[in-house]
Design an enzyme around this catalytic site. Structure first.
Site, PDB file in Angstrom:
ATOM      1  N   SER A  91       0.800  -1.226   0.000  1.00 49.52           N
ATOM      2  CA  SER A  91       0.000   0.000   0.000  1.00 49.52           C
ATOM      3  C   SER A  91       0.833   1.278   0.000  1.00 49.52           C
ATOM      4  O   SER A  91       0.282   2.377   0.059  1.00 49.52           O
ATOM      5  CB  SER A  91      -0.927   0.000   1.215  1.00 49.52           C
ATOM      6  OG  SER A  91      -0.172  -0.254   2.383  1.00 49.52           O
ATOM      7  N   THR A 193      -1.849   3.553   4.167  1.00 51.03           N
ATOM      8  CA  THR A 193      -0.823   4.591   4.129  1.00 51.03           C
ATOM      9  C   THR A 193       0.088   4.580   5.350  1.00 51.03           C
ATOM     10  O   THR A 193      -0.371   4.249   6.440  1.00 51.03           O
ATOM     11  CB  THR A 193      -1.557   5.949   4.124  1.00 51.03           C
ATOM     12  OG1 THR A 193      -2.326   5.994   2.949  1.00 51.03           O
ATOM     13  CG2 THR A 193      -0.633   7.127   4.206  1.00 51.03           C
ATOM     14  N   THR A 211       1.839   7.058   0.217  1.00 52.35           N
ATOM     15  CA  THR A 211       0.943   5.934  -0.101  1.00 52.35           C
ATOM     16  C   THR A 211       0.920   5.635  -1.591  1.00 52.35           C
ATOM     17  O   THR A 211       1.223   6.513  -2.408  1.00 52.35           O
ATOM     18  CB  THR A 211      -0.498   6.280   0.347  1.00 52.35           C
ATOM     19  OG1 THR A 211      -1.322   5.124   0.275  1.00 52.35           O
ATOM     20  CG2 THR A 211      -1.126   7.362  -0.499  1.00 52.35           C
ATOM     21  N   ARG A 221      -6.887   8.984  -9.948  1.00 52.92           N
ATOM     22  CA  ARG A 221      -7.437   9.290  -8.627  1.00 52.92           C
ATOM     23  C   ARG A 221      -6.313   9.744  -7.674  1.00 52.92           C
ATOM     24  O   ARG A 221      -5.251   9.146  -7.601  1.00 52.92           O
ATOM     25  CB  ARG A 221      -8.124   8.054  -8.052  1.00 52.92           C
ATOM     26  CG  ARG A 221      -8.770   8.237  -6.668  1.00 52.92           C
ATOM     27  CD  ARG A 221      -7.876   7.746  -5.553  1.00 52.92           C
ATOM     28  NE  ARG A 221      -8.566   7.686  -4.262  1.00 52.92           N
ATOM     29  CZ  ARG A 221      -7.946   7.419  -3.111  1.00 52.92           C
ATOM     30  NH1 ARG A 221      -6.655   7.185  -3.093  1.00 52.92           N
ATOM     31  NH2 ARG A 221      -8.614   7.387  -1.987  1.00 52.92           N
ATOM     32  N   VAL A 222      -6.602  10.802  -6.947  1.00 57.06           N
ATOM     33  CA  VAL A 222      -5.690  11.279  -5.907  1.00 57.06           C
ATOM     34  C   VAL A 222      -6.458  11.202  -4.586  1.00 57.06           C
ATOM     35  O   VAL A 222      -7.624  11.606  -4.518  1.00 57.06           O
ATOM     36  CB  VAL A 222      -5.248  12.730  -6.205  1.00 57.06           C
ATOM     37  CG1 VAL A 222      -4.511  13.334  -5.005  1.00 57.06           C
ATOM     38  CG2 VAL A 222      -4.357  12.765  -7.452  1.00 57.06           C
ATOM     39  N   GLY A 223      -5.819  10.688  -3.552  1.00 58.50           N
ATOM     40  CA  GLY A 223      -6.492  10.551  -2.257  1.00 58.50           C
ATOM     41  C   GLY A 223      -6.183  11.704  -1.321  1.00 58.50           C
ATOM     42  O   GLY A 223      -5.779  12.792  -1.748  1.00 58.50           O
ATOM     43  N   ASP A 224      -6.349  11.447  -0.051  1.00 58.28           N
ATOM     44  CA  ASP A 224      -6.111  12.478   0.967  1.00 58.28           C
ATOM     45  C   ASP A 224      -4.637  12.659   1.309  1.00 58.28           C
ATOM     46  O   ASP A 224      -4.221  13.726   1.782  1.00 58.28           O
ATOM     47  CB  ASP A 224      -6.849  12.091   2.265  1.00 58.28           C
ATOM     48  CG  ASP A 224      -6.352  10.745   2.816  1.00 58.28           C
ATOM     49  OD1 ASP A 224      -6.150   9.806   2.016  1.00 58.28           O
ATOM     50  OD2 ASP A 224      -6.145  10.642   4.037  1.00 58.28           O
ATOM     51  N   THR A 244      -5.292   7.812   7.777  1.00 55.69           N
ATOM     52  CA  THR A 244      -5.135   6.647   6.908  1.00 55.69           C
ATOM     53  C   THR A 244      -6.516   6.047   6.678  1.00 55.69           C
ATOM     54  O   THR A 244      -7.444   6.300   7.444  1.00 55.69           O
ATOM     55  CB  THR A 244      -4.185   5.602   7.532  1.00 55.69           C
ATOM     56  OG1 THR A 244      -4.082   4.478   6.652  1.00 55.69           O
ATOM     57  CG2 THR A 244      -4.672   5.121   8.883  1.00 55.69           C
ATOM     58  N   GLY A 245      -6.637   5.272   5.623  1.00 60.74           N
ATOM     59  CA  GLY A 245      -7.935   4.677   5.314  1.00 60.74           C
ATOM     60  C   GLY A 245      -8.520   5.300   4.061  1.00 60.74           C
ATOM     61  O   GLY A 245      -7.794   5.850   3.237  1.00 60.74           O
ATOM     62  N   GLY A 247      -9.440   7.599   1.747  1.00 62.90           N
ATOM     63  CA  GLY A 247      -9.058   9.004   1.682  1.00 62.90           C
ATOM     64  C   GLY A 247     -10.192   9.965   1.406  1.00 62.90           C
ATOM     65  O   GLY A 247     -10.178  11.113   1.862  1.00 62.90           O
TER      66      GLY A 247
HETATM   67  N1  ASP Z   1      -5.634   7.279   2.570  1.00 63.43           N
HETATM   68  C1  ASP Z   1      -5.072   6.606   1.434  1.00 63.43           C
HETATM   69  C2  ASP Z   1      -5.871   6.934   0.221  1.00 63.43           C
HETATM   70  O1  ASP Z   1      -7.076   7.014   0.311  1.00 63.43           O
HETATM   71  C3  ASP Z   1      -5.010   5.147   1.573  1.00 63.43           C
HETATM   72  C4  ASP Z   1      -4.800   4.577   2.938  1.00 63.43           C
HETATM   73  O2  ASP Z   1      -4.499   5.214   3.885  1.00 63.43           O
HETATM   74  O3  ASP Z   1      -4.956   3.408   3.136  1.00 63.43           O
HETATM   75  O4  ASP Z   1      -5.291   7.016  -0.824  1.00 63.43           O
END
Ligand code: ASP
Length: 333
Positions: A91, A193, A211, A221-224, A244-245, A247
């Site tokens: 990840s 992440t 991440t 796609r871009v996350g948080d 984390t998680g 995003g």
């Molecule tokens: N937060 C990250 C994202 O959404 C992924 C993760 O933390 O697991 O890209």
């Protein structure tokens, strides 16, 4: 069912030392460490905390810098680079699971005590996006570089172009392609992440977040994680937070910034993380389907964490000990 334990007030913060379980003390390798349960914790500074079990190894690298009087900024960069280079981590960085088209695309950001920050998103073929983010912060007038522009900048700065899709990750992707169903799995390794916060000997705080993002995400796609205020936020007068998680939930609520602002207004890191999860549960109807974990520390070494579901944990290195700590969580089932 909702697991809303009563907020612990600052006056009853517990000493971390008192919470170490006997099995923890006996563990001989990082892989064997048994987690202890968190609430509010006080840790001695300098310290480094990072998301998930993979944070244990990353903390070791960061701690080497901190214990020699090094800067928090160097500690977080060197710390998360360990995870970025690990082919077995699916990840983050090299070995990360690709998007649905088979491309490993990386997001990362870094923030230093002076309030400066740098970020790269949708970056491909560079093993250490965190170091590119640091270069963006230090060598450009900008905060974020994306995609091909970020890659070009990295190459100009001497980073090497590499294939980041390992055979193992390719196999998982090919299996996924047979079903083509995008359904992020709570706490599974398809999104985990590493977010890291460190406080150094000068009591300065810095943070890093890196991440490969949600596995099998849409291309582009871009996350948080590379978004300052969502995946990471630092204020050297107050403390810092990382997410984390899934995003999208942290993005919709700007969770890390929110946590730091709540701490500025007197909440403990634990209370602030809980309130940020409550914000998600109050605002976003389908939040139960996803996991988000927040981790925060204030300038006095008070540490807090909270997640939507059970299963989030974090690693804390302080006072010459590296510990794995299970986070408290919001939903019982
Ligand atoms: N937060 C990250 C994202 O959404 C992924 C993760 O933390 O697991 O890209």
């Amino acid at each position: 069912m909702i697991n809303r334990r009563k907020f612990i007030s600052n006056s009853v913060l517990v000493s971390l030392g008192a919470l170490i379980s006997p099995s923890f003390a006996k563990a001989e390798s990082l892989k064997e460490l048994q987690p202890i349960i968190s609430g509010d914790l006080i840790a001695k500074t300098p310290l480094v905390i990072s998301t998930w079990r993979h944070g244990l190894e990353a903390n070791e690298a960061a701690w080497k810098i901190l214990q020699n009087g090094g800067k928090a900024l160097d500690a977080v960069e060197q710390g998360v680079k360990v995870t970025e280079a690990d082919p077995d981590n699916s990840s983050v960085g090299y070995g990360g699971l690709p998007d649905r088209n088979g491309n490993v695309t990386l997001d990362a950001c870094i923030m230093e005590p002076g309030g400066n920050c740098g970020s790269v998103c949708f970056l491909q073929n560079i093993k250490h996006p965190i170091s590119v983010a640091r270069k963006v912060m230090e060598d450009t007038p900008h905060v974020i570089l994306a995609g091909k522009g970020a890659l070009r900048f990295a190459l100009e700065k001497g980073f090497k172009k590499e294939n980041l899709l390992t055979e193992k990750a390719k196999k998982v992707w090919k299996k996924w392609k047979k079903k083509l169903k995008y359904s992020p799995i709570i706490n599974s390794e398809n999104h985990d992440t590493i977010g890291m916060l460190a406080i150094d000997e000068n009591n300065d705080i810095a943070g890093a977040c890196t991440t490969s993002g949600a596995a099998f995400k849409m291309h582009g796609r871009v996350g948080d994680s590379p978004i300052i205020g969502a995946g990471l936020y630092i204020d050297n007068e107050v403390g810092g937070a990382v997410a984390t998680g899934m995003g999208e939930l942290a993005l919709k609520t700007l969770g890390s910034f929110l946590i730091v602002e709540l701490m500025r207004n007197g909440k403990s890191p634990q209370q602030a993380c809980e309130e940020a999860i409550l914000r998600i549960s109050n605002k976003l109807v389908d939040y139960r389907k996803f996991q988000i974990g927040y981790l925060a520390v204030d300038k006095n070494g008070n540490v807090g964490s909270y997640s939507i579901h059970k299963g989030f944990n974090y690693s804390l290195y302080s006072d010459n000990e590296n510990k794995l700590i299970d986070s408290e969580y919001f939903l019982e089932k």
